[in-house]
Design a protein around this motif. Structure first.
Motif, mmCIF file in Angstrom:
data_model
loop_
_atom_site.group_PDB
_atom_site.id
_atom_site.type_symbol
_atom_site.label_atom_id
_atom_site.label_comp_id
_atom_site.label_asym_id
_atom_site.label_seq_id
_atom_site.Cartn_x
_atom_site.Cartn_y
_atom_site.Cartn_z
ATOM 1 N N UNK A 186 32.365 47.377 42.681
ATOM 2 C CA UNK A 186 33.732 47.284 42.175
ATOM 3 C C UNK A 186 34.042 48.355 41.146
ATOM 4 N N UNK A 187 33.064 48.697 40.314
ATOM 5 C CA UNK A 187 33.314 49.581 39.185
ATOM 6 C C UNK A 187 32.930 51.038 39.421
ATOM 7 N N UNK A 188 32.232 51.307 40.508
ATOM 8 C CA UNK A 188 31.793 52.682 40.779
ATOM 9 C C UNK A 188 33.001 53.607 40.926
ATOM 10 N N UNK A 189 33.027 54.656 40.141
ATOM 11 C CA UNK A 189 34.118 55.624 40.218
ATOM 12 C C UNK A 189 35.364 55.218 39.466
ATOM 13 N N UNK A 190 35.308 54.133 38.708
ATOM 14 C CA UNK A 190 36.489 53.678 37.970
ATOM 15 C C UNK A 190 36.940 54.735 36.968
ATOM 16 N N UNK A 191 38.255 54.841 36.803
ATOM 17 C CA UNK A 191 38.810 55.851 35.894
ATOM 18 C C UNK A 191 40.053 55.307 35.212
ATOM 19 N N UNK A 192 40.350 55.882 34.053
ATOM 20 C CA UNK A 192 41.577 55.536 33.338
ATOM 21 C C UNK A 192 42.755 56.221 34.019
ATOM 22 N N UNK A 193 43.808 55.452 34.281
ATOM 23 C CA UNK A 193 45.008 55.986 34.916
ATOM 24 C C UNK A 193 46.100 56.096 33.854
ATOM 25 N N UNK A 194 46.408 57.321 33.437
ATOM 26 C CA UNK A 194 47.387 57.519 32.375
ATOM 27 C C UNK A 194 48.792 57.095 32.798
ATOM 28 N N UNK A 226 41.504 50.677 39.208
ATOM 29 C CA UNK A 226 41.745 51.577 38.089
ATOM 30 C C UNK A 226 42.842 51.054 37.163
ATOM 31 N N UNK A 227 43.855 50.418 37.743
ATOM 32 C CA UNK A 227 44.921 49.843 36.916
ATOM 33 C C UNK A 227 44.357 48.771 35.986
ATOM 34 N N UNK A 228 43.515 47.899 36.521
ATOM 35 C CA UNK A 228 42.963 46.825 35.703
ATOM 36 C C UNK A 228 41.927 47.340 34.711
ATOM 37 N N UNK A 229 41.132 48.322 35.112
ATOM 38 C CA UNK A 229 40.197 48.939 34.168
ATOM 39 C C UNK A 229 40.982 49.571 33.016
ATOM 40 N N UNK A 230 42.043 50.267 33.335
ATOM 41 C CA UNK A 230 42.858 50.929 32.316
ATOM 42 C C UNK A 230 43.426 49.921 31.322
ATOM 43 N N UNK A 247 41.206 39.545 34.609
ATOM 44 C CA UNK A 247 41.677 39.995 35.921
ATOM 45 C C UNK A 247 40.688 40.965 36.548
ATOM 46 N N UNK A 248 40.069 41.804 35.724
ATOM 47 C CA UNK A 248 39.069 42.736 36.223
ATOM 48 C C UNK A 248 37.833 41.989 36.724
ATOM 49 N N UNK A 249 37.429 40.940 36.020
ATOM 50 C CA UNK A 249 36.313 40.113 36.475
ATOM 51 C C UNK A 249 36.666 39.407 37.788
ATOM 52 N N UNK A 250 37.912 38.954 37.898
ATOM 53 C CA UNK A 250 38.345 38.321 39.142
ATOM 54 C C UNK A 250 38.341 39.309 40.291
ATOM 55 N N UNK A 251 38.700 40.560 40.006
ATOM 56 C CA UNK A 251 38.645 41.588 41.053
ATOM 57 C C UNK A 251 37.211 41.764 41.557
ATOM 58 N N UNK A 252 36.237 41.736 40.647
ATOM 59 C CA UNK A 252 34.834 41.839 41.065
ATOM 60 C C UNK A 252 34.478 40.672 41.988
ATOM 61 N N UNK A 253 34.986 39.480 41.682
ATOM 62 C CA UNK A 253 34.748 38.324 42.549
ATOM 63 C C UNK A 253 35.349 38.537 43.931
ATOM 64 N N UNK A 254 36.529 39.134 43.993
ATOM 65 C CA UNK A 254 37.150 39.415 45.281
ATOM 66 C C UNK A 254 36.342 40.437 46.073
ATOM 67 N N UNK A 255 35.789 41.434 45.381
ATOM 68 C CA UNK A 255 34.928 42.419 46.043
ATOM 69 C C UNK A 255 33.693 41.728 46.611
ATOM 70 N N UNK A 314 33.382 38.712 47.559
ATOM 71 C CA UNK A 314 33.748 37.843 48.680
ATOM 72 C C UNK A 314 34.213 38.637 49.894
ATOM 73 N N UNK A 315 34.380 39.951 49.740
ATOM 74 C CA UNK A 315 34.819 40.781 50.862
ATOM 75 C C UNK A 315 36.311 40.806 51.068
ATOM 76 N N UNK A 316 37.077 40.423 50.050
ATOM 77 C CA UNK A 316 38.531 40.379 50.169
ATOM 78 C C UNK A 316 39.232 41.610 49.611
ATOM 79 N N UNK A 317 38.475 42.561 49.053
ATOM 80 C CA UNK A 317 39.123 43.711 48.435
ATOM 81 C C UNK A 317 38.168 44.895 48.416
ATOM 82 N N UNK A 318 38.687 46.059 48.813
ATOM 83 C CA UNK A 318 37.944 47.310 48.737
ATOM 84 C C UNK A 318 38.410 48.033 47.471
ATOM 85 N N UNK A 319 37.557 48.153 46.451
ATOM 86 C CA UNK A 319 37.999 48.721 45.178
ATOM 87 C C UNK A 319 38.396 50.192 45.264
ATOM 88 N N UNK A 320 37.905 50.887 46.260
ATOM 89 C CA UNK A 320 38.224 52.316 46.378
ATOM 90 C C UNK A 320 39.613 52.546 46.975
#
Length: 398
Positions: free
Chosen positions: A58-66, A144-148, A162-170, A172-178
């Motif tokens: 979920x977090x690999x490649x995460x970046x701040x989105x200005x 990236x939005x949630x990390x930011x 919300x970021x922790x919930x996104x990891x849960x979705x990843x 479970x196979x419900x979300x591709x973070x990239x």
């Protein structure tokens, strides 16, 4: 057009058994080196029962989105009147598409109402208002939005969960973070929901074992119904009803938060345009979005779910009206409302109201709830019809 709902409301709710239990983060850490921040998020995810592998993915490649920070700092507010906004959003093409959707998914909508008590027009109106039935879902990378927003120290307590919930979705196979995209504040899908709410209320409508609110319309319908039910929607009750009014009303009793029933209003000469008076025992507020000469509506307890979804009075009234149109109501009577104030004149009015001890919130030139209440009090004090509408006459009188 995407319109973010109140984040404090969106972050509430019990979590589905389909995901690991995720407790809300307390006083979440924020700021500093991004890599260290992400290490902390990963450690917290593992402590809450999520896998290290899911956190890494979920977090690999995460970046701040200005651009996200720019949107967060510059959130807009409604400067349109009800007539302007509702004319644009409750358009004939949208009504036509909405009716087509209700027909095409009749079985799913029937299940939504049977299971959760929410009728098809209510769901469909939100679907249209949020993303034009999925056509405009946002192009921000959700991760990236949630990390930011979680890294930023403005509201980390809202976004880190919300970021922790996104990891849960990843996991479970419900979300591709990239590749997953959505709104700038992290909302996902055709009815724009944040990850925690998707986990809490996501419902697999097409039977594929996943909740996909970006592509599966059956998932969208059932998830929206379940979420709306959680906001307090009462089965079989109305939400809003257009009425005609006499000019002899005690206008100081109008506005949200009143104490009258619908029957009380009927006795005062308020008449439903559809002739339906069977809900007379329900509490009802008479709302006049543009004063006593414009459209008039009775709002019932179910209108509260619209205010939970979005706190803008103009948005909520338009969404509720949209749902009545899908349910068969006629177009509202526009009337001949008095001309409103310009933004600068509204700021002058708010300044005068504030100087008289009224809490109008920020001096922003917007006719919000606090300003409406203050206007009514001053109109009543001055012997004017207290309909809450800002006019030059009121400004002159002050």
């Amino acid at each position: 057009m995407h319109l973010p709902r109140p984040l404090a409301i969106l972050c509430a709710g019990a979590l589905s058994l389909a995901y690991p239990a995720l407790a809300s983060a307390q006083a979440a850490a924020c700021g500093g080196d991004l890599a260290s921040f992400l290490d902390g998020v990963k450690a917290e995810a593992i402590a809450k029962g999520l896998s290290a592998e899911a956190a890494d993915r979920a977090l690999a490649g995460a970046a701040i989105d200005k651009k996200v920070l720019s949107r967060d700092r510059g959130q807009g507010v409604f400067r349109q009147t009800f007539l302007e906004f509702s004319k644009r959003t409750v358009s004939q093409p949208r009504l036509d598409i909405g009716r087509q959707k209700m027909k095409a998914h009749a079985a799913t909508f029937a299940k939504a109402e049977a299971d959760y008590g929410v009728p098809a027009p209510v769901i469909t109106a939100f679907w249209a208002m949020e993303t034009d039935f999925g056509a405009v879902q946002g192009d921000f990378n959700t991760r990236n939005a949630l990390v930011t927003l979680a890294h930023d120290c403005r509201r980390p307590e809202l976004f880190r969960p919300q970021l922790l919930a996104l990891i849960a979705m990843v996991q479970h196979g419900d979300l591709d973070p990239q590749t997953n995209t959505g709104a700038w504040a992290g909302e996902i899908g055709q009815v724009q929901m944040l990850p925690k709410d998707i986990i809490a209320f996501g419902t697999d409508g097409d039977g594929d074992g996943h909740v996909n609110l970006k592509k599966s319309e059956d998932d969208v319908i059932l998830t929206a119904a379940r979420f709306i039910q959680s906001l307090g929607f009462k089965r079989g009750e109305p939400w809003i009803q257009e009425v005609t009014i006499p000019q002899t009303l005690p206008f100081e009793k109008t506005g949200l938060g009143g104490t009258l029933t619908a029957a009380d209003w009927f006795k005062l000469g308020v008449q439903p345009r559809d002739g339906n008076t069977q809900f007379g025992t329900l509490p009802a507020a008479l709302v006049l979005p543009q004063g006593r000469f414009g459209p008039a509506f009775l709002t019932y307890p179910n209108f509260g779910i619209y205010l939970e979804w979005n706190q803008s009075f103009i948005y909520t009234t338009s969404a509720a009206y949209f749902a009545t149109r899908l349910a068969g109501a006629e177009p509202y009577i526009k009337g001949q409302p008095q001309e409103g104030l310009s933004s600068d004149a509204m700021k002058e009015l708010q300044t005068k109201l504030q100087g008289r001890g009224h809490d109008v919130g920020k001096i922003d030139g917007i006719l919000g709830g606090g300003t409406r209440v203050a206007i009514q009090k001053e109109q009543q004090r001055l012997g004017m019809p207290a309909d809450g509408w800002a006019t030059q006459d009121l400004l002159n009188a002050l």
